[in-house]
Design a protein around this motif. Structure first.
Motif, PDB file in Angstrom:
ATOM      1  N   ILE A 260       0.875  -1.173   0.000  1.00 53.84           N
ATOM      2  CA  ILE A 260       0.000   0.000   0.000  1.00 53.84           C
ATOM      3  C   ILE A 260       0.914   1.225   0.000  1.00 53.84           C
ATOM      4  O   ILE A 260       1.317   1.729   1.050  1.00 53.84           O
ATOM      5  N   PRO A 261       1.294   1.700  -1.198  1.00 53.41           N
ATOM      6  CA  PRO A 261       2.348   2.724  -1.297  1.00 53.41           C
ATOM      7  C   PRO A 261       2.072   3.996  -0.508  1.00 53.41           C
ATOM      8  O   PRO A 261       2.984   4.546   0.135  1.00 53.41           O
ATOM      9  N   GLU A 262       0.836   4.503  -0.561  1.00 53.73           N
ATOM     10  CA  GLU A 262       0.535   5.772   0.107  1.00 53.73           C
ATOM     11  C   GLU A 262       0.779   5.698   1.605  1.00 53.73           C
ATOM     12  O   GLU A 262       1.168   6.693   2.236  1.00 53.73           O
ATOM     13  N   LEU A 263       0.572   4.536   2.186  1.00 54.64           N
ATOM     14  CA  LEU A 263       0.772   4.351   3.623  1.00 54.64           C
ATOM     15  C   LEU A 263       2.182   3.859   3.952  1.00 54.64           C
ATOM     16  O   LEU A 263       2.534   3.765   5.135  1.00 54.64           O
ATOM     17  N   GLY A 264       2.965   3.535   2.927  1.00 55.18           N
ATOM     18  CA  GLY A 264       4.276   2.953   3.189  1.00 55.18           C
ATOM     19  C   GLY A 264       4.165   1.658   3.965  1.00 55.18           C
ATOM     20  O   GLY A 264       4.998   1.357   4.831  1.00 55.18           O
ATOM     21  N   LEU A 265       3.136   0.879   3.642  1.00 53.82           N
ATOM     22  CA  LEU A 265       2.812  -0.327   4.404  1.00 53.82           C
ATOM     23  C   LEU A 265       2.830  -1.538   3.480  1.00 53.82           C
ATOM     24  O   LEU A 265       2.230  -1.519   2.400  1.00 53.82           O
ATOM     25  N   GLY A 266       3.535  -2.589   3.897  1.00 53.08           N
ATOM     26  CA  GLY A 266       3.619  -3.778   3.071  1.00 53.08           C
ATOM     27  C   GLY A 266       3.419  -5.048   3.862  1.00 53.08           C
ATOM     28  O   GLY A 266       3.677  -5.094   5.080  1.00 53.08           O
ATOM     29  N   PHE A 267       2.968  -6.078   3.170  1.00 52.12           N
ATOM     30  CA  PHE A 267       2.770  -7.401   3.758  1.00 52.12           C
ATOM     31  C   PHE A 267       3.453  -8.403   2.834  1.00 52.12           C
ATOM     32  O   PHE A 267       3.038  -8.564   1.680  1.00 52.12           O
TER      33      PHE A 267
END
Length: 358
Positions: A260-267
């Motif tokens: 999720i690029p906008e949140l800088g969040l990855g799984f």
């Protein structure tokens, strides 16, 4: 040095080559796409690297699309801020224009061949081309056998109870990490983060690290986390965020990673054979959510299946390595008869056209 953002848009799968090239670039925002045509050794990858380097020198971001068979070769480069891309539009990832002359332009690199010289090599070129195809057929047979074993293990451990646990965990993560924006629902684009390649089974974890400040590592040896990732993606999109959903190369209908690029969040999915090398923000032990009694009862069977599947996959990637060796030979036949100065002039013209729309 900042890590490059690299994905794959094709995958070697049990069903053959699986293409995501229709998702190269958002058609609504596309302004210029160069479709490269030409055979082996004509400089497609070299042209893309030269144009990408020119863009990076001007401070533009570049997304690199690697070849799934040979990750050291490029199949495309995308310039997100320009709505532009350059892509190898030859088989197996043939791309036809949607708005020819408006968005897409053909670039014929075959014109840089010395056809008279190549005509003398016809028999050698034909032999190498035929041999290349044979190795890929062997690869796909190996991938089919390995995938069946791995799918059998996943089916053994899957259950409604496990699905409930994973969905509950996904909801907890969504409530903690993803706040509603009030915007229209976000969109999903698909990219392969990994590949079954001549270098083995690989994953561009560095891309996830480059795009995400926080990484959830999903410890998942049996392919159980796909439903959880799908739920996380759906929740993020409903909250107004665009997502990059990354399928499994072996099971392309099943999610394996999520960014999720906008949140800088990855799984990212981490397995015993391909572990996430970084330091995760959080770790989710997916395997521990499976039925412990089944894991104990079938421990030997699961271990045996994974060992055999790994051996068969190694045979498949060995076949890809042999295919690469043949392709390298094919390129060595073509290379001396290519006008690379002309190819580089074409690359510079394309780079200039791209920078003019920046």
């Amino acid at each position: 040095m900042e890590a490059k953002v690299s994905f794959f848009l094709g995958a070697n799968t049990p069903a053959g080559f699986y293409s995501l090239y229709d998702q190269l670039i958002d058609p609504q925002s596309a302004r210029q796409i160069y479709l490269l045509k030409g055979g082996p050794g004509c400089g497609k990858s070299s042209l893309m690297r030269r144009a990408a380097a020119a863009a990076e020198e001007e401070g533009l971001s570049v997304e690199y699309i690697q070849c799934s068979g040979d990750p050291d070769s490029l199949d495309g480069v995308v310039f997100p801020s320009l709505g532009a891309a350059i892509v190898d539009a030859t088989a197996p990832h043939i791309i036809e224009p949607a708005l020819p002359g408006v968005v897409e332009s053909y670039v014929d690199l075959g014109r840089f061949y010395d056809r008279d010289s190549l005509a003398l090599l016809r028999d050698d070129i034909t032999e190498a081309t035929d041999g290349y195809k044979v190795h890929y057929k062997r690869t796909y047979r190996c991938l089919t056998a390995a995938a069946q074993l791995l799918e059998d293990d996943r089916a053994l451990l899957s259950s409604p109870s496990l699905d409930t646990k994973l969905l509950k965990r996904a909801r907890g993560i969504l409530s903690r990490e993803i706040k509603r924006t009030g915007r229209e629902p976000g969109r999903a684009v698909q990219r392969f983060l990994g590949a079954v390649s001549c270098q083995g089974i690989i994953c561009n974890f560095s891309t996830a690290d480059a795009l995400c400040r926080r990484i959830y590592e999903l410890s998942d040896a049996y392919g159980l986390a796909a439903g959880m990732l799908t739920a996380l993606a759906a929740g993020a999109m409903s909250s107004g965020y665009d997502v990059i959903l990354c399928p499994s190369p072996l099971f392309p209908q099943r999610a394996e990673h999520l960014i999720i690029p906008e949140l800088g969040l990855g799984f990212v999915t981490s397995t015993p054979s391909l572990p996430y090398p970084g330091r995760p923000y959080r770790r989710v032990r997916v395997d521990a959510m499976a039925d412990g009694e089944i894991l104990r009862k079938y421990k030997a069977r699961l271990k045996f299946s994974r060992k055999v599947a790994a051996a068969i996959l190694a045979e498949g990637t060995d076949a890809l390595a042999q295919a690469k060796a043949v392709h390298d030979h094919l390129e060595s036949l073509y290379n001396p008869h290519v006008d690379f100065a002309g190819v580089y002039r074409q690359a510079d013209r394309i780079a200039g056209e791209l920078l003019s729309i920046a």
